[in-house]
Write an enzyme that holds these catalytic residues in place. Structure first.
Site, mmCIF file in Angstrom:
data_model
loop_
_atom_site.group_PDB
_atom_site.id
_atom_site.type_symbol
_atom_site.label_atom_id
_atom_site.label_comp_id
_atom_site.label_asym_id
_atom_site.label_seq_id
_atom_site.Cartn_x
_atom_site.Cartn_y
_atom_site.Cartn_z
ATOM 1 N N ALA A 276 0.833 -1.207 0.000
ATOM 2 C CA ALA A 276 0.000 0.000 0.000
ATOM 3 C C ALA A 276 0.867 1.256 0.000
ATOM 4 O O ALA A 276 0.505 2.272 -0.600
ATOM 5 C CB ALA A 276 -0.917 0.007 1.216
ATOM 6 N N GLU A 280 3.141 2.238 -6.937
ATOM 7 C CA GLU A 280 3.554 1.547 -8.163
ATOM 8 C C GLU A 280 3.380 2.392 -9.417
ATOM 9 O O GLU A 280 4.180 2.336 -10.346
ATOM 10 C CB GLU A 280 2.779 0.231 -8.326
ATOM 11 C CG GLU A 280 3.068 -0.818 -7.273
ATOM 12 C CD GLU A 280 2.199 -0.662 -6.027
ATOM 13 O OE1 GLU A 280 2.318 -1.492 -5.122
ATOM 14 O OE2 GLU A 280 1.399 0.299 -5.982
ATOM 15 N N ASP A 322 28.697 29.863 -26.452
ATOM 16 C CA ASP A 322 29.587 30.483 -27.412
ATOM 17 C C ASP A 322 28.834 31.619 -28.096
ATOM 18 O O ASP A 322 27.661 31.845 -27.820
ATOM 19 C CB ASP A 322 30.137 29.463 -28.414
ATOM 20 C CG ASP A 322 29.040 28.798 -29.241
ATOM 21 O OD1 ASP A 322 27.848 29.102 -29.016
ATOM 22 O OD2 ASP A 322 29.365 27.975 -30.105
ATOM 23 N N ASP A 572 30.109 24.019 -30.283
ATOM 24 C CA ASP A 572 29.937 23.404 -31.594
ATOM 25 C C ASP A 572 31.183 22.680 -32.074
ATOM 26 O O ASP A 572 31.099 21.744 -32.855
ATOM 27 C CB ASP A 572 29.519 24.446 -32.641
ATOM 28 C CG ASP A 572 30.524 25.582 -32.779
ATOM 29 O OD1 ASP A 572 31.517 25.594 -32.039
ATOM 30 O OD2 ASP A 572 30.306 26.448 -33.643
ATOM 31 N N ASP A 576 35.234 21.965 -27.924
ATOM 32 C CA ASP A 576 34.216 22.130 -26.887
ATOM 33 C C ASP A 576 33.809 20.808 -26.240
ATOM 34 O O ASP A 576 33.166 20.812 -25.188
ATOM 35 C CB ASP A 576 32.947 22.773 -27.479
ATOM 36 C CG ASP A 576 33.191 24.184 -27.982
ATOM 37 O OD1 ASP A 576 34.047 24.868 -27.397
ATOM 38 O OD2 ASP A 576 32.531 24.590 -28.952
ATOM 39 N N GLU A 640 -4.039 4.969 2.820
ATOM 40 C CA GLU A 640 -4.357 3.546 2.931
ATOM 41 C C GLU A 640 -3.532 2.882 4.028
ATOM 42 O O GLU A 640 -4.041 2.074 4.819
ATOM 43 C CB GLU A 640 -4.102 2.866 1.588
ATOM 44 C CG GLU A 640 -5.025 3.356 0.477
ATOM 45 C CD GLU A 640 -4.451 3.104 -0.913
ATOM 46 O OE1 GLU A 640 -3.399 2.465 -1.001
ATOM 47 O OE2 GLU A 640 -5.067 3.557 -1.899
ATOM 48 N N ASP A 669 -6.210 4.915 -10.157
ATOM 49 C CA ASP A 669 -5.356 6.105 -10.061
ATOM 50 C C ASP A 669 -4.260 6.150 -11.116
ATOM 51 O O ASP A 669 -3.764 7.235 -11.443
ATOM 52 C CB ASP A 669 -4.676 6.165 -8.683
ATOM 53 C CG ASP A 669 -5.681 6.323 -7.558
ATOM 54 O OD1 ASP A 669 -6.834 6.649 -7.855
ATOM 55 O OD2 ASP A 669 -5.292 6.139 -6.395
#
Length: 834
Positions: A276, A280, A322, A572, A576, A640, A669
Site C-alpha cells: 500500500a 507503483e 559560445d 559546436d 568544446d 491507505e 489512479d
C-alpha cells in the site's frame, strides 16, 4: 562516385602519383575507416538496461519479491507488469531519440577528391571521406572541410579556419611543406577544419581515431558523468520512502505480535501495508512526464538525446554559451558605411571579391541590395587581369580588372589603416578618417577600407583613391536579447565564452545585456594566471570570457560546478567536447561537429539561444509536475497505510485487501497519476529562482498535504468501515465501501493538485489538460466496473453498494477536496512552496 582521366588531372600535381588500389586496401585493413570513435552509438540492450537504473524500480521490485516469497503470485504478476511497461516505455523513447539524431547526422555523406594511381597513370577520384587512408593525396579548395590530418604539398593562398580545435576565430595561413621529414606547423592541416581561401594538395598522415580530432573524441570515454539532478532527488526520495516503509512494516509486525496475533497473519498484514505504501504507478508517471517533456522540447526545436536530461534542464543555474551562430547569426553583414564615392565603392565590393569567406559574402550581399542584378552583370562583363589575394600578413586584396565601358582599374580592399597608407590624400582628411575608424572599432565592428586607381602593377602600393569605409558585424540573432532577459529573471546567469578579442566580446556582451551590477570580463591571459581556487571565487561574477582557449572552457565548467552550479554548456567545435561532456547539460548547435553532437545532451535544431531558454522552461515545468504527481500518489498511498495500521491497532480486520489496493493504485489512479504530469506551465514559472541540484522532490507543502489527506481520509475510512461492517455484520461490506471511497476520493481531489500553490479558481482552465478530465472519468468508471462485473467483484472481494452508501462516498470525496484546498491556503500563507 566519379572519376577523371589522367589527362584531366591538374598538371600542377603530375609529380604526385597517389596510392594504388592495392595500397589503399592494405592501409584500410591496417588503419580502418576514416571515422571517429565518437560515432559509435549506444547499443539497444544498453539503453534497455539503463531504464532499470532507477531507485523507484528497486523499491517496486522489492515489493514484488516480497509478494513472490509469501506466495502472492497474482500481486507479483501485477507489479511486474508495471515494471515491464515502464522499461519498455522509457526504452522506446530514448531509442527513438537516438535514431532521430542519427538520421539527422546521416543526411549527408561527405565526399572528397583524391589522386589515385590507375593503370593509365594518376587520376582524380571522388570518394566518401570515410574511405580515406594515410598516404592519400587530397585536393582541398575554399569552402571544404579538411578530411584528415595531413601536410600541404602544394598550396596557393591557403587560409584555414581551425577554431573547432583552437577556439581562435582568425584564419590560419598554410604554406607548402619545405621538408617532408620535418614539417612545420604552417604546413600541417587537421581533420574537421575548414578551408577559407585558396586551394592546394595535401597528403594524409592520419585518419580516424589517430587524428587530433579522434584523440579528443577518444579521451571523452574516460570522463565520468555525474548523476543528473533528478537521479540525485529520486535517490534521496527513494531512500526516505524505503526507510518509512521498513519502519512502518516492522512497527506493525512488532505491534501485532505484542498484541498476541499470529506471526504469519501479521506478516501478511505487514506485506499489505508495504504494498500500500509503494506508489507503483509513480514509476510510469515519472517516465511519461519525461517523455512528454522530450516531445515538447522537440516541438520547440530542441532534440534531447537522454531521457533524464529533460528534467536537468529545469535545474540549470548557469548557461555558458559560445557566440557565433548561437547568440549571433553566424554571418557578417555590412551595417555601417561612409562612402567618398559610392559608385567606385560598389564596383570595388563586386570586382575585388572571390566570394570566399563571410566578408566577401557580406560585401556581395550589400552590393546586390543596392544595384540588384547589375552586380552580376558588372562581374560577368569584366575581365580580371591580375590578382593579389588577401593574407593575414598583408591584410589587403588587390585585383586588376578590365571593365566594359568603364576602363581598366586596380581595386583595393583591406584593413582601413593599411589601405589609407596606400592612398593619396590631405593630412586633415586622413586624420578625420582615422578618428572615424577608431570610433567604429570601439563599437566592436569589423572594418574594411576600399580604394581604386587606374590599372598599374600590383606591386606598386601607392596612388590609390580612397572611396569608402565599411563596418561589418555578425548580427545578434532575433529573440536573443529577450531570451537573455527571461533567463536572468529566472535567476539563471548567462556567460559568453568566445575566442574573439576582448573589445569585440565586451561590445557584444553589452549589446545583448549580459552585464549586470558587479559583473566583469576576463580573457584567456587573465584566466591563465588564476589557480583553480581563485577561478572558483571569480567565475560567478564573470559575464564574458574572451580569447578563451579550448582547455579553458573545461576549467570554467569545473569551477562553476565546484561552486554548486548546475551548468549548461553550448558549443559546436571539437575543442568544446570535453566541456560539453563535463557540463550537467551539453548543448550543441545543429551545425556542430559530430564529436560535439555525440557528447551533447541537447541539439539545437535551429541553432538559436532562445531554444535553450525554452528547453529550461519545459524542464522547470517537468520538475514541478513530478512534484505534484509524487505528492498526489503518496497522499493516496499513506492514507491507505494509516487506515490499515490503525484498524490493526484497534483489533479490526484489514479495511482493504491487497488486490483492492493494487486495483486502486494501478487501474483507478494509474492513468490519472500520469496525466496530472501533463499540466501546462504555470504562470510565473520563469520568474522563480532555479531549484538546487539537491532540492527535495517533496517540499514542506507536499508533506503537509500528504499529512492532511492521510489523516482526513483515514478518519472517514475508519468511521464508514466500522459503521457499515457493524450494520451488515460483515467486514466485506465495510471493505467494499472503503474501496469505493478511496477510489473516488482520489479522482475528486486530484483537481486540487493541478497547482500546489494556487487555489482551484486561479488555476489554468481545464481545457488545457483535457486528458485529466477523461482519465478521471475513466477512473470513476473503473470503480463502478469493479462492482458491476460479477467475476471481477468476487475476485476483488466486493459486494454491491446501496444508493445511500454511494451518496456517503461522494460526500466524503467532496469534503476531502475542500480539506485539501484549505490545507493549501494555510500552508502557502505560513511557508514558501519550496
Amino acid at each position: 562516385m566519379t572519376t577523371m582521366s589522367a589527362m584531366e588531372t591538374n598538371t600542377k600535381h603530375e609529380k604526385f602519383s597517389g596510392l594504388s588500389e592495392d595500397q589503399v586496401i592494405e592501409r584500410r585493413r591496417e588503419f580502418g575507416e576514416n571515422v571517429l570513435p565518437a560515432e559509435k552509438t549506444t547499443r539497444w540492450w544498453a539503453i534497455l538496461f539503463n531504464q532499470l537504473k532507477s531507485p523507484l524500480v528497486y523499491i517496486i521490485l522489492a515489493a514484488a519479491l516480497i509478494s513472490l516469497v509469501v506466495g502472492e503470485y497474482g500481486d507479483f504478476g501485477i507489479i511486474m507488469v508495471v515494471v515491464v511497461a515502464d522499461v519498455i516505455l522509457g526504452f522506446v523513447q530514448e531509442y527513438q531519440a537516438q535514431n532521430t539524431y542519427l538520421a539527422l547526422k546521416n543526411l549527408l555523406k561527405p565526399t572528397t577528391t583524391v589522386i589515385r594511381m590507375r593503370a593509365g597513370g594518376p587520376e582524380r577520384k571522388e570518394i566518401q571521406v570515410r574511405e580515406l587512408v594515410p598516404g592519400d593525396l587530397v585536393l582541398i579548395n575554399a569552402g571544404e572541410k579538411v578530411p584528415g590530418d595531413g601536410i600541404i604539398l602544394e598550396g596557393t593562398k591557403l587560409a584555414v579556419d581551425e577554431s573547432i580545435l583552437t577556439g581562435e576565430s582568425e584564419p590560419v595561413n598554410k604554406n607548402a611543406v619545405a621538408n617532408l621529414e620535418c614539417p612545420g606547423t604552417e604546413s600541417k592541416t587537421f581533420m574537421g577544419t575548414t578551408v577559407l581561401t585558396g586551394h592546394g594538395l595535401m597528403q594524409v598522415t592520419s585518419t580516424g581515431q589517430h587524428t587530433e580530432l579522434g584523440q579528443i573524441a577518444a579521451s571523452l570515454d574516460a570522463s565520468i558523468e555525474e548523476d543528473t539532478p533528478l537521479q540525485v532527488r529520486l535517490k534521496a526520495f527513494s531512500k526516505s520512502l524505503t526507510v518509512i516503509v521498513i519502519v512502518f512494516t516492522l512497527a506493525i509486525l512488532i505491534t501485532g505480535l505484542v498484541m498476541g496475533r499470529e506471526f504469519f497473519d501479521m506478516l501478511r498484514t505487514s506485506i499489505i501495508l508495504a504494498i500500500a505504501a509503494v506508489p507503483e504507478g509513480l514509476l510510469i508517471a515519472v517516465t511519461v512526464i519525461l517523455v512528454l517533456g522530450m516531445r515538447k522540447i522537440l516541438k520547440r526545436n530542441g532534440l534531447v538525446k537522454r531521457l533524464l536530461a529533460v528534467e536537468t534542464l529545469g535545474s540549470v543555474t548557469t548557461i555558458c554559451t559560445d557566440k557565433t551562430g548561437t547568440l549571433t547569426e553566424g554571418r557578417m553583414r555590412v551595417n555601417h558605411i561612409h562612402f567618398a564615392d559610392q559608385e567606385r565603392a560598389l564596383e570595388t565590393m563586386i570586382l575585388c571579391n572571390n566570394l570566399e569567406g563571410p566578408v566577401d559574402i557580406a560585401l556581395w550581399e550589400y552590393a546586390q541590395t543596392h544595384v540588384g542584378g547589375q552586380a552580376q552583370d558588372l562581374f560577368d562583363g569584366s575581365e580580371r587581369l591580375a590578382e593579389e589575394l588577401f593574407s593575414s600578413e598583408t591584410k589587403f586584396m588587390i585585383t586588376g580588372n578590365r571593365c566594359n565601358g568603364h576602363g581598366e582599374f586596380n581595386y583595393l580592399k583591406g584593413a582601413p589603416e593599411i589601405v589609407l597608407g596606400m592612398c593619396r590624400m590631405e593630412p586633415a582628411e586622413k586624420s578625420h578618417i582615422l578618428a572615424e575608424i577608431d570610433e567604429w572599432a570601439g563599437q566592436g565592428l569589423r572594418l574594411l577600407g576600399l580604394a581604386y586607381r587606374p590599372l598599374g602593377p600590383l606591386e606598386d602600393h601607392s596612388g590609390y583613391e580612397w572611396v569608402g569605409l565599411l563596418g561589418m558585424e555578425d548580427p545578434i540573432r532575433e529573440g536573443v536579447v529577450d531570451s537573455i532577459k527571461v533567463a536572468q529573471r529566472a535567476g539563471i546567469r548567462v556567460s559568453m565564452i568566445t575566442g574573439d578579442y576582448r573589445r569585440t566580446a565586451e561590445h557584444i556582451g553589452l549589446n545583448i545585456g549580459l552585464f549586470r551590477d558587479g559583473d566583469r570580463i576576463i580573457d584567456g591571459d587573465d584566466l591563465a594566471q588564476m589557480d583553480d581556487a581563485q577561478l572558483q571565487r571569480e567565475v560567478s561574477h564573470v559575464a564574458v570570457f574572451a580569447r578563451i582557449r579550448p582547455n579553458d572552457k573545461l576549467r570554467i565548467v569545473k569551477a562553476l560546478q565546484s561552486g554548486g552550479q548546475v551548468t549548461a554548456m553550448i558549443g559546436d567545435g571539437v575543442n568544446d567536447a570535453p566541456a560539453l561532456k563535463c557540463a550537467n547539460i551539453g548543448v550543441v548547435v545543429d551545425s556542430a561537429t559530430d564529436v560535439a553532437k555525440e557528447t551533447a545532451d541537447l541539439v539545437l535544431l535551429d541553432s538559436n539561444f532562445r531554444t535553450v531558454v525554452a528547453a529550461v522552461e519545459e524542464g522547470r515545468t517537468i520538475f514541478k509536475n513530478i512534484r505534484k504527481v509524487v505528492a498526489y500518489t503518496l497522499s493516496n498511498s499513506f492514507a491507505e497505510v494509516l487506515t490499515i495500521f490503525i484498524a490493526m491497532v484497534l483489533g479490526w480486520p484489514a479495511p482493504l485487501a491487497v488486490a483492492q489496493i493494487l486495483w486502486i493504485h494501478l487501474i483507478c489512479d494509474g492513468p490519472s497519476d500520469i496525466v496530472l504530469g501533463f499540466e501546462p506551465k504555470e504562470k510565473g514559472i520563469m520568474e522563480e529562482p532555479p531549484k538546487a541540484k539537491d532540492a527535495p522532490i517533496l517540499t514542506r507543502l507536499g508533506y503537509s498535504l500528504i499529512g492532511v489527506i492521510s489523516i482526513a481520509s483515514t478518519i472517514c475510512a475508519l468511521l464508514i468501515f466500522n459503521h457499515f461492517s457493524a450494520i451488515h455484520q460483515s467486514p466485506i461490506e465495510g471493505r467494499s465501501i472503503v474501496f469505493a471511497s478511496f477510489g473516488i476520493n482520489s479522482m475528486i481531489y486530484i483537481f486540487a493538485y493541478r497547482s500546489m500553490n494556487h487555489p482551484l479558481w486561479q488555476m489554468a482552465p481545464l481545457r488545457e489538460n483535457l486528458w485529466l478530465v477523461w482519465t478521471v472519468a475513466a477512473g470513476l468508471a473503473t470503480v463502478l466496473i469493479a462492482f458491476l462485473i460479477p467475476g471481477l467483484r468476487e475476485l476483488l472481494g466486493l459486494v454491491p453498494l446501496s444508493l445511500l452508501e454511494w451518496l456517503v462516498v461522494v460526500g466524503i470525496a467532496l469534503i476531502l477536496l475542500v480539506v485539501v484546498e484549505i490545507g493549501k491556503i494555510i500552508a502557502n500563507r505560513v511557508q514558501d512552496y519550496d
